[in-house]
Write an enzyme that holds these catalytic residues in place. Structure first.
Site, short mmCIF file in Angstrom:
data_model
loop_
_atom_site.label_atom_id
_atom_site.label_comp_id
_atom_site.label_asym_id
_atom_site.label_seq_id
_atom_site.Cartn_x
_atom_site.Cartn_y
_atom_site.Cartn_z
N GLU A 75 102.12 63.05 25.76
CA GLU A 75 101.37 64.15 26.65
C GLU A 75 102.09 64.31 27.83
O GLU A 75 102.16 65.59 28.39
CB GLU A 75 100.01 63.59 26.72
CG GLU A 75 99.31 63.87 25.41
CD GLU A 75 99.31 62.63 24.60
OE1 GLU A 75 98.67 62.58 23.53
OE2 GLU A 75 100.29 61.86 24.72
N ALA A 76 102.42 63.34 28.80
CA ALA A 76 102.87 63.50 30.22
C ALA A 76 103.98 64.49 30.02
O ALA A 76 104.44 65.20 30.96
CB ALA A 76 103.19 62.24 30.90
#
Length: 249
Positions: A139-140
Site C-alpha cells: 500500500e505505501a
C-alpha cells in the site's frame, strides 16, 4: 464469496478465481455479514481462496480515480473526511470479526496474499501457508496505507521494526520467511493444504469448548494487558472453568 458449514466449522471461500480472488467493497460487506450472523455453535472459521491464489488484493478496477467508479478510490477520496472514515470503518468490520470471542479463525493461504489479501490472512488467528505462498503489503508504495486492520495484527505477530520494514518497503515475504518470523503457523506442500488445515481444526475442536474459548480469550488479551491485568484475567477465567467443572457448586 461462498460459505459452507460442517458442524462447528464454518468455511468462508473467496470465489473469484478468474480474478485471483481480488477484493471489492462487496467482498468486505459480505464478510461482515458472515461475522454478524455467526451462531454460538461455530468454533472455528476457515478462510480460503478458490483457485491458485488466496487473494491478489484490491480489484484493479477500484484503483481508478474516476469519481464515477462505485466504491473506487476516486469516489472515496472525494467524500468528506468523516464520511470516508465511516465507510472504511464498515470495510474493517469485514476483517475484525475474525478474532471475535468464541471462534478461532484459520487462513488457508496458497499463492498470492497481497494487500487486502495479506490483511485478510493477518486478521485470522492462525495461518497455514503453502510452499508457493507469498504475502505482501504494497500500500505505501502505491501512495496509500494498509487500512483493513493490517497494521495492528502485523505488529502483534512480527514486532515493531519488522512490521515497519514490511509495510514501508512492500516487499514480498515467502512462505519460509513467513514461518521464520511468525507470520505462518505451518508451511506445507500445495497438495497438503486441506489436510494440514483439517488436522489443525481437529486439534482445536478436540478441547472442551468452554476451555478452548476461555484460553483463546486469554491469549488475545495478553497482547495488550499489563501483567497484573492479565494475571487477574487468568484468575477469573480459571475460576469460571472450575465452577463449571464441579457443576456450579
Amino acid at each position: 464469496m461462498r460459505t459452507a458449514r460442517d458442524g462447528a466449522v464454518l468455511t468462508v471461500t473467496l470465489d473469484r478465481p478468474d480474478r485471483l480472488n481480488a477484493q471489492t467493497p462487496a467482498t468486505w460487506e459480505a464478510l461482515a455479514a458472515v461475522g454478524s450472523s455467526l451462531d454460538d455453535d461455530v468454533r472455528v472459521v476457515v478462510v480460503r481462496g478458490a483457485g491458485r491464489s488466496f487473494s491478489a488484493g484490491l480489484d484493479r478496477s477500484l484503483f481508478s480515480t474516476d469519481p464515477g467508479t462505485a466504491g473506487g478510490l476516486g469516489e472515496l477520496g472525494r467524500l468528506p473526511a468523516e464520511e470516508a472514515q465511516e465507510r472504511i470503518r464498515r470495510y474493517q468490520a469485514g476483517f475484525r470479526w475474525l478474532r471475535s470471542p468464541g471462534v478461532v479463525s484459520i487462513a488457508a493461504v496458497q499463492g498470492h496474499a497481497i494487500g487486502a489479501g495479506a490483511q485478510l490472512a493477518l486478521a485470522c488467528d492462525l495461518r497455514v501457508l503453502t510452499e508457493d505462498a507469498d504475502l505482501r503489503l504494497p500500500e505505501a508504495t502505491l501512495g496509500l496505507v494498509p487500512d483493513l486492520t493490517g497494521t495492528s495484527t502485523l505488529v502483534e505477530l512480527v514486532g515493531y521494526s519488522r512490521a515497519m520494514e514490511l509495510c514501508l518497503t512492500g516487499r514480498p515475504v515467502g512462505a519460509a520467511e513467513a514461518q521464520a518470523i511468525g507470520l505462518a503457523n505451518a508451511v506445507v506442500p500445495a497438495a497438503g493444504l486441506e489436510e494440514a488445515v483439517g488436522a489443525l481444526v481437529t486439534a482445536i475442536t478436540a478441547a472442551p469448548v468452554g476451555a478452548s474459548r476461555e484460553t483463546a480469550a486469554l491469549v488475545r488479551s495478553a497482547v495488550r494487558n499489563d501483567p497484573d491485568s492479565q494475571d487477574a484475567a487468568e484468575r477469573a477465567a480459571q475460576t469460571r472453568r472450575l465452577t463449571e467443572l464441579v457443576g456450579g457448586r
